[in-house]
Every structure is written in C-alpha cells, then in structure tokens.
Design a protein around this motif. Structure first.
Motif, PDB file in Angstrom:
ATOM      1  N   TYR A  94      11.766 -32.822 -45.338  1.00  0.00           N
ATOM      2  CA  TYR A  94      11.433 -31.622 -44.965  1.00  0.00           C
ATOM      3  C   TYR A  94      10.578 -31.269 -43.973  1.00  0.00           C
ATOM      4  N   THR A  95      10.446 -30.264 -43.154  1.00  0.00           N
ATOM      5  CA  THR A  95       9.566 -29.911 -42.033  1.00  0.00           C
ATOM      6  C   THR A  95       9.195 -28.414 -42.187  1.00  0.00           C
ATOM      7  N   TRP A  96       8.074 -28.298 -41.923  1.00  0.00           N
ATOM      8  CA  TRP A  96       7.211 -26.776 -41.773  1.00  0.00           C
ATOM      9  C   TRP A  96       6.535 -26.795 -40.615  1.00  0.00           C
ATOM     10  N   GLN A  97       6.349 -25.295 -40.433  1.00  0.00           N
ATOM     11  CA  GLN A  97       5.593 -24.925 -39.213  1.00  0.00           C
ATOM     12  C   GLN A  97       4.990 -23.634 -39.629  1.00  0.00           C
ATOM     13  N   SER A  98       3.683 -23.343 -39.063  1.00  0.00           N
ATOM     14  CA  SER A  98       3.014 -22.160 -39.511  1.00  0.00           C
ATOM     15  C   SER A  98       3.654 -21.073 -38.239  1.00  0.00           C
ATOM     16  N   ASP A  99       3.042 -19.973 -38.546  1.00  0.00           N
ATOM     17  CA  ASP A  99       3.462 -18.931 -37.458  1.00  0.00           C
ATOM     18  C   ASP A  99       3.295 -19.289 -36.096  1.00  0.00           C
ATOM     19  N   MET A 100       4.032 -18.466 -35.218  1.00  0.00           N
ATOM     20  CA  MET A 100       3.760 -18.769 -33.800  1.00  0.00           C
ATOM     21  C   MET A 100       4.050 -17.613 -32.965  1.00  0.00           C
ATOM     22  N   ILE A 116       2.249 -10.575 -29.485  1.00  0.00           N
ATOM     23  CA  ILE A 116       2.598  -9.418 -30.289  1.00  0.00           C
ATOM     24  C   ILE A 116       3.630  -9.657 -31.177  1.00  0.00           C
ATOM     25  N   ALA A 117       5.086 -10.075 -30.724  1.00  0.00           N
ATOM     26  CA  ALA A 117       5.859 -10.534 -31.131  1.00  0.00           C
ATOM     27  C   ALA A 117       5.628 -12.066 -31.867  1.00  0.00           C
ATOM     28  N   LYS A 118       5.934 -12.053 -33.216  1.00  0.00           N
ATOM     29  CA  LYS A 118       5.504 -13.269 -33.847  1.00  0.00           C
ATOM     30  C   LYS A 118       6.827 -13.944 -34.756  1.00  0.00           C
ATOM     31  N   GLU A 119       6.813 -15.138 -34.854  1.00  0.00           N
ATOM     32  CA  GLU A 119       7.815 -15.901 -35.803  1.00  0.00           C
ATOM     33  C   GLU A 119       6.939 -16.493 -36.967  1.00  0.00           C
ATOM     34  N   ASP A 120       7.235 -15.710 -38.148  1.00  0.00           N
ATOM     35  CA  ASP A 120       6.647 -16.184 -39.484  1.00  0.00           C
ATOM     36  C   ASP A 120       6.925 -17.704 -39.606  1.00  0.00           C
ATOM     37  N   ALA A 121       6.248 -18.344 -40.443  1.00  0.00           N
ATOM     38  CA  ALA A 121       6.192 -19.771 -40.965  1.00  0.00           C
ATOM     39  C   ALA A 121       7.578 -19.778 -41.716  1.00  0.00           C
ATOM     40  N   TYR A 122       7.882 -21.008 -41.651  1.00  0.00           N
ATOM     41  CA  TYR A 122       9.299 -21.430 -42.233  1.00  0.00           C
ATOM     42  C   TYR A 122       9.257 -23.055 -42.344  1.00  0.00           C
ATOM     43  N   GLY A 123       9.990 -23.225 -43.304  1.00  0.00           N
ATOM     44  CA  GLY A 123      10.215 -24.923 -43.582  1.00  0.00           C
ATOM     45  C   GLY A 123      11.775 -25.098 -43.814  1.00  0.00           C
ATOM     46  N   LEU A 124      12.133 -26.105 -43.379  1.00  0.00           N
ATOM     47  CA  LEU A 124      13.761 -26.808 -43.457  1.00  0.00           C
ATOM     48  C   LEU A 124      13.789 -28.066 -44.168  1.00  0.00           C
ATOM     49  N   LEU A 125      14.728 -27.905 -45.096  1.00  0.00           N
ATOM     50  CA  LEU A 125      15.190 -29.274 -45.846  1.00  0.00           C
ATOM     51  C   LEU A 125      16.503 -29.693 -45.618  1.00  0.00           C
ATOM     52  N   ASP A 126      16.554 -31.133 -45.064  1.00  0.00           N
ATOM     53  CA  ASP A 126      17.501 -31.808 -45.014  1.00  0.00           C
ATOM     54  C   ASP A 126      17.973 -32.881 -45.804  1.00  0.00           C
ATOM     55  N   TRP A 183      26.071 -35.247 -45.573  1.00  0.00           N
ATOM     56  CA  TRP A 183      24.852 -34.677 -45.174  1.00  0.00           C
ATOM     57  C   TRP A 183      24.680 -33.087 -45.038  1.00  0.00           C
ATOM     58  N   GLY A 184      23.570 -32.626 -45.081  1.00  0.00           N
ATOM     59  CA  GLY A 184      23.368 -31.293 -44.918  1.00  0.00           C
ATOM     60  C   GLY A 184      22.288 -30.715 -44.269  1.00  0.00           C
ATOM     61  N   ARG A 185      22.183 -29.852 -43.546  1.00  0.00           N
ATOM     62  CA  ARG A 185      21.027 -29.492 -42.914  1.00  0.00           C
ATOM     63  C   ARG A 185      20.422 -27.849 -43.399  1.00  0.00           C
ATOM     64  N   ASN A 186      19.041 -27.756 -43.330  1.00  0.00           N
ATOM     65  CA  ASN A 186      18.718 -26.348 -43.817  1.00  0.00           C
ATOM     66  C   ASN A 186      19.537 -26.176 -45.110  1.00  0.00           C
TER      67      ASN A 186
END
Length: 242
Positions: free
Chosen positions: A185-191, A198-208, A225-228
């Motif tokens: 599992y990987t997670w990152q905060s907004d950027m 101005i334009a921002k990507e919200d935080a999200y996490g990915l499960l593999d 296997w499976g991603r996301n």
C-alpha cells in the motif's frame, strides 16, 4: 568548469549501527528550451542551477538482522533552480529560474522479519520544499504583473509519502515455500501541479497485491496480481493553463 565537491564522514558504531554525514554540491548547466515553438521560447534563456546538500543518517540492523532501521535528515539549498511553467504571453511552457529554493525533510524505512517466511516493511518521508524567492517570467493575467511564487510549495512534490507491505511464504502440500503472498500500500498527501499553487491533486492511496505459486528450485512460476485494487481515481499529469 564548475567544481562540485563532496565530503562524507562515517562512523561504524557497532557491527549493527552505521552513522554518516555528507556535504555535497551539484550543478546543472543553463541554456534554452529545445525545439522552441515560437520566438519567446527561442529567445528566453535560463541560467545554470546550483545546489548544496547536507545530510545525516543511520543504517542499522538488529535482532540477528531481522529488524532493519534506516533513516536520514537532509537539507538542500538551491540557487537559480530551473523550473518549467506556463507563460501567458506566448501560451507556451518556458524554463525559468527561481532565485532560491529550499528542500528539507526526513526519510525512514523499517523492515521486520519476525519469522523466516514473513517480512513486514514500512517506509515514509516528509519533505518541505518551497520556493524562497521566485518572481516568474510568466504574467499574472489578473494583474498584468509578473507572477510572484515566492513562498509557494514546489510543484509535483507531496509533503508526505508512506508505503507499507507484507510478504508471506508458506508450503503447499509436499512443496516447501511454494506459495507467496504480497500486499503493498502506498499513500501520498496532496500536491500542487504548478508553481502558482492553484491546481492541486488531492491525497490518494494505492493498494497492490500478488499471489505466486512456485515450488522450491522449480524453473516455473504462476502468479495472479492486481494493481490499484480499490479503484482509486487520480491524475498522473495535467497541463495547467491559468
């Protein structure tokens, strides 16, 4: 002709603990944007960038090498950091220089093997990356003045990133260590996507996840296997126009 020195001091405290401190300098040449689409791109140069990096860290193994801890703290001081952003005057992307920028943060990773067939991992980082002094060549359409991005966060740089994983292997019938399970599992905060913040990507996490079958010493393996797996929706790139 640029000189980029590096100096490292390390200390092996014990067989299990290693400490280090590093100072280094980096350099990237200036120039012009390649394959320019218009006069503005062809005639706008960018200066060389320079960086000074300070870092202290630890690398260690405990519990008969079953528990690993690596961590470091770093500080980078940029002069004339090269940044690409959209210029309203030419409707094009131009590489420009931020007069100064700072990146400071901490990274750490942990690896635990409580039993022979199980491995647990956890890693993370916190990065404070800001433009200290950045008056862009881009024009603010609402004021007609050059855009001031001083104090803004660096584009495409999340402050926090975390990842964790489980790796487990077990036997299947007479096959020893044949079945392997992995979950990550990987997670990152907004950027922010651009220097104007101005334009921002919200935080999200990915499960593999992955399940593999391979008998010991066998020349073959079958895996599913499976991603996301949570079907997270996120953007991988945008073109930010005003």
């Amino acid at each position: 002709t640029e000189v980029t020195p590096q100096a490292t001091l390390d200390w092996k405290v014990t067989d299990e603990i290693f400490l280090y401190a590093t100072y280094s300098e980096g350099f990237k040449g200036g120039g012009f944007d390649d394959t320019p689409a218009n006069i503005a791109q062809a005639t706008t140069p960018f200066d060389p960038e320079k960086a000074k990096n300070y870092e202290i860290g630890i690398k260690s193994d405990f519990w008969d090498n079953r528990f690993r801890v690596n961590a470091d703290i770093f500080y980078m001081d940029y002069t004339n950091l090269q940044v690409t952003q959209t210029n309203a005057a030419c409707l094009c992307n131009i590489t420009d220089n931020a007069a100064s920028a700072e990146i400071k943060g901490v990274e750490a990773e942990f690896l635990l093997a409580p039993v022979d067939n199980l491995r647990l991992s956890l890693a993370g980082s916190y990065v404070d990356a800001t433009y200290q002094d950045f008056l862009e060549s881009a024009i603010n359409p609402t004021t007609g003045q050059r855009l001031d991005s001083s104090g803004n966060r660096m584009q495409r740089t999340p402050e926090t990133q975390v990842s964790g994983g489980i790796d487990y292997t077990l036997g299947l019938g007479s096959w020893g260590n044949a079945l392997n399970f992995r979950v990550n599992y990987t997670w990152q905060s907004d950027m922010y996507w651009a220097t104007d913040n101005i334009a921002k990507e919200d935080a999200y996490g990915l499960l593999d996840a992955r399940i593999g079958l391979s008998p010991e010493n066998a020349p073959w393996q079958v895996a599913v296997w499976g991603r996301n797996l949570t079907d997270e929706l996120y953007r991988v790139n945008i073109i930010s126009f005003f």
